[in-house]
Write a protein that holds these residues in place. Structure first.
Motif, short mmCIF file in Angstrom:
data_model
loop_
_atom_site.label_atom_id
_atom_site.label_comp_id
_atom_site.label_asym_id
_atom_site.label_seq_id
_atom_site.Cartn_x
_atom_site.Cartn_y
_atom_site.Cartn_z
N LEU A 31 1.00 -1.29 0.07
CA LEU A 31 0.12 -0.13 0.10
C LEU A 31 0.87 1.30 0.10
O LEU A 31 0.62 2.07 -0.63
CB LEU A 31 -0.99 0.01 1.19
CG LEU A 31 -2.17 -0.88 1.30
CD1 LEU A 31 -2.78 -0.83 2.50
CD2 LEU A 31 -3.11 -0.40 0.25
N MET A 35 0.88 0.88 -4.44
CA MET A 35 -0.48 1.45 -4.69
C MET A 35 -0.97 2.77 -4.50
O MET A 35 -0.18 3.32 -3.44
CB MET A 35 -1.41 0.34 -4.09
CG MET A 35 -1.09 -0.91 -4.53
SD MET A 35 -2.17 -2.21 -3.53
CE MET A 35 -3.53 -1.91 -4.25
N HIS A 36 -1.72 3.30 -5.08
CA HIS A 36 -2.32 4.61 -4.84
C HIS A 36 -3.58 4.44 -4.59
O HIS A 36 -4.77 4.87 -5.27
CB HIS A 36 -2.07 5.37 -6.01
CG HIS A 36 -0.82 5.56 -6.40
ND1 HIS A 36 -0.02 6.34 -5.86
CD2 HIS A 36 0.04 5.06 -7.54
CE1 HIS A 36 1.43 6.14 -6.40
NE2 HIS A 36 1.17 5.34 -7.43
N VAL A 37 -4.07 3.91 -3.20
CA VAL A 37 -5.45 3.71 -2.64
C VAL A 37 -5.31 4.28 -1.16
O VAL A 37 -4.18 4.18 -0.53
CB VAL A 37 -5.95 2.39 -2.64
CG1 VAL A 37 -6.07 1.73 -3.82
CG2 VAL A 37 -4.98 1.42 -1.90
N PRO A 38 -6.29 4.85 -0.59
CA PRO A 38 -6.39 5.56 0.69
C PRO A 38 -5.96 4.29 1.42
O PRO A 38 -6.51 3.27 1.43
CB PRO A 38 -7.79 5.88 0.81
CG PRO A 38 -8.56 5.85 -0.63
CD PRO A 38 -7.86 5.15 -1.53
N VAL A 41 -8.02 1.68 3.97
CA VAL A 41 -8.59 0.32 3.48
C VAL A 41 -7.94 -0.68 4.70
O VAL A 41 -8.74 -1.69 4.91
CB VAL A 41 -8.37 -0.08 2.40
CG1 VAL A 41 -8.99 0.80 1.13
CG2 VAL A 41 -6.75 -0.09 2.03
N VAL A 293 -7.58 -7.32 -5.62
CA VAL A 293 -7.57 -6.10 -6.43
C VAL A 293 -6.35 -5.99 -7.43
O VAL A 293 -6.33 -5.17 -8.35
CB VAL A 293 -7.48 -4.86 -5.28
CG1 VAL A 293 -8.85 -4.65 -4.38
CG2 VAL A 293 -6.54 -4.67 -4.43
N ASN A 294 -5.36 -6.86 -7.03
CA ASN A 294 -3.99 -6.80 -7.94
C ASN A 294 -4.26 -8.13 -8.96
O ASN A 294 -3.55 -8.21 -9.65
CB ASN A 294 -2.80 -6.96 -7.33
CG ASN A 294 -2.38 -5.67 -6.52
OD1 ASN A 294 -2.05 -4.90 -7.34
ND2 ASN A 294 -2.36 -5.49 -5.15
#
Lengths: 426, 171
Positions: A31, A35-38, A41, A293-294
């Motif tokens: 993360l 990755m570019h997610v908040p 999560v 998600v990947n």
């Protein structure tokens, strides 16, 4: 990303870091760096993974087993089974198998069964002149039946990880569990006859009836648990809660063996073991989300489809993988680590998810007593005072029996699925 | 001295959770009996039971951390020399502090949001910052424990104290 999802977990696993840290580190590295997610999560998935009613069955069943294991339930069940099969050669060995199967239908905690049943049966088999290595191998291996025969904690965890019904998994585990028990019992009788030990005693009806009377309350627990689930009266979680109350009432009020303090102490032990297990479940939930998600499972499935691997070969490869993993990891950690990868693959190959759940459980059950690091080996060594080399020597025939059973369960799905169809009608 | 106090705190957490767990069992049992005998159900009981399990997960993990009994694969570690185990234990505590700090920050933020918007659970009406805050509380305590253990491992060169005790596997 490969570094975060595979290299980091494998390295941390090998250097002995706690499983929950292994999973959480992989997630955090992925993360933060890839990755570019908040980042929120992480919390959402940690919380969401254990905010699930079906998982309540895990602590409930552990508690029921804790309560039943603290009193004289094991001795009562032993007397009951011995009263019934005492006339056959090798009856004490057969009694060990039968009692473990019944005890497994109460607790589903393998190590507890080895310790509880072993304390009663090992001295009895020694007195009766059973070979030490045979006794050690038998008592160390029979506990593994417990995680196959419902209620089974690994099956609940698999159900949560693979989104399969726990009731269906439990129904599917009945015949495989009984089949393993029968195979071991047959081997015990064959060995006893060949090596001339464990002569039987004439059947005594009054003794049997007396033992049945003494064990009737203990036998009520599996009737309530399994009858309630398969009769459609309770969900597995509710059956577990009812079993807890039943176990508390029987051990405290009828057998008069547990005080209120001991009932709370059993709950404290349950809290501890739940903390050990569910923190991994929580972290595995985030890890599984990360894989999904990947699109890792989809990529692996596509790769296998490209290789055109037959279902037969796929199951063989998975069995080898699970047996190897089971030698080093406990079943729950192994299920949580591997399910996100394996379940999509087997479903894409057309394998029933419930059948696969039983295959996974049997594989990892073997890991519980497989040399060199099966946990039940060390339970037998520490609690029962058996020598390690004696256990290793005695366990080999039982590993072979379990492997034969695994082969049958893997390649004859009807052994698992017929129980599901018979008990649940679907 | 501090170790003894930490043991007491862990024991206290364990017993409080044990009593809460017994409550969860009784709530579930009461619901089953109520449904079959009286045709009534305790609304929100499921939520209370699950939130107790959430507490058992994240606060129970604190107790497991204090006793150094998290499940792990320690086959190779046992074969390593003492200095290598010491280095690994120090690395483990540092990593645990980083992870706990990371999760704590996210959980604290999330629980704070729940508090600000006044969100409650659907049936039992429990303020949702409480169960979400349990995650933050659990990792706060784990962070503190890891910090203390790092200090003791470095100052005492005590590999046994921090070495994996190989958690008792229940299956």
């Amino acid at each position: 990303m490969t570094f975060a999802l595979f290299v980091v977990p494998v390295v941390l696993l090998l250097v002995g870091f706690p499983i929950f840290m292994v999973l959480l580190t992989a997630v955090t590295v992925a993360l933060v760096f890839f990755m570019h997610v908040p980042l929120i999560v992480v919390h959402q998935n940690l919380f969401g993974s254990v905010n699930a009613t079906p998982l309540l069955a895990v602590p409930f069943f552990i508690y029921a087993g804790e309560l039943m294991g603290r009193g004289s339930v094991a001795q009562r069940l032993v007397d009951f089974v011995q009263g019934g099969v005492g006339s056959v050669r090798g009856s004490l060995g057969v009694t060990t198998v039968g009692t473990s199967a019944i005890f497994g239908a109460i607790s589903g905690v393998s190590a507890a069964t080895v310790a509880t049943i072993g304390k009663v049966m090992v001295p009895a088999m020694r007195r009766a002149g059973y070979p030490e290595a045979f006794t050690a191998g038998l008592i160390t291996s029979v506990g593994a039946i417990d995680v196959v025969i419902p209620p089974s904690i690994p099956m609940i965890v698999y159900g949560a990880a693979a989104e399969e019904s726990v009731a269906r998994l439990y129904a599917a585990g009945v015949f495989p569990g009984l089949m393993i028990a029968i195979m071991i019992a047959a081997y015990v009788m064959w060995r006893a006859r060949r090596e001339k030990f464990g002569a039987g005693e004439p059947f005594d009806l009054s003794r049997f009836l007396h033992a049945t009377g003494r064990s009737i309350w203990a036998l009520g627990a599996p009737v309530i648990i399994l009858g309630g689930i398969y009769g459609g009266i309770f969900s597995p979680t509710e059956a577990a809660a009812v079993a807890c109350v039943y176990a508390a009432l029987v051990t405290a009020l009828i057998f008069r063996e547990l005080s209120l303090r001991e009932i709370v102490e059993a709950a404290a032990a349950t809290v501890f073991f739940t903390g050990q297990i569910l923190i991994i479940v929580a972290c595995a939930g985030v890890f599984a989300w990360l894989l999904t998600v990947n699109q890792v499972p989809a990529a692996v499935t596509a790769w296998l489809q490209h290789l055109n691997v037959s279902t037969w070969m796929l199951l063989l490869a998975i069995n080898v993988l699970l047996l190897a993993v089971g030698c080093f990891l406990d079943p729950i950690s192994a299920i949580l680590l591997l399910s996100p990868l394996l379940v999509p693959i087997v479903k894409a190959a057309g394998i029933d998810g419930v059948h696969f759940g039983v295959v996974v459980t049997v594989n990892l059950a073997i890991g519980l007593f497989h040399p060199p690091f099966g946990i039940n080996i060390f339970v037998a060594q520490s609690v029962l005072g058996l020598k390690l080399e004696t256990i290793y020597r005695g366990i080999i025939p039982f590993v072979v029996i379990y492997l034969i059973a695994l082969g049958l369960i893997t390649y004859v799905p009807a052994i698992s699925l017929s129980g599901m169809h018979l008990l649940l009608g679907k | 001295m501090i170790d003894r106090q930490l043991d007491r705190i862990a024991r206290a957490i364990e017993w409080i959770l044990a009593l809460a767990f017994i409550l969860a069992v009784l709530l579930n049992f009461t619901n089953v009996v109520g449904r079959y005998l009286f045709g009534i159900a305790l609304l929100g009981a499921d939520e209370v039971e699950v939130f107790i399990m959430v507490a058992m997960t994240f606060l129970g993990a604190v107790v497991v951390t204090q006793r150094n009994e998290h499940l792990r694969m320690d086959v190779l570690v046992r074969l390593m020399p003492k200095w290598a185990r010491l280095v690994l234990r120090i690395a483990e505590q540092v990593l645990l502090m980083l992870l706990a700090g990371f999760v704590l920050k996210q959980s604290y933020f999330y629980a704070g949001q729940m508090l600000r918007i006044g969100r409650t659970s659907d049936m039992a009406g429990i303020p949702m910052w409480i169960p979400h805050g349990l995650v933050a509380l659990g990792f706060t305590l784990i962070l503190l424990l890891a910090g203390w253990r790092l200090f003791t491992v470095i100052t005492r060169r005590d590999v046994v104290h921090a070495a994996p005790e190989s958690g008792q596997v229940r299956e």
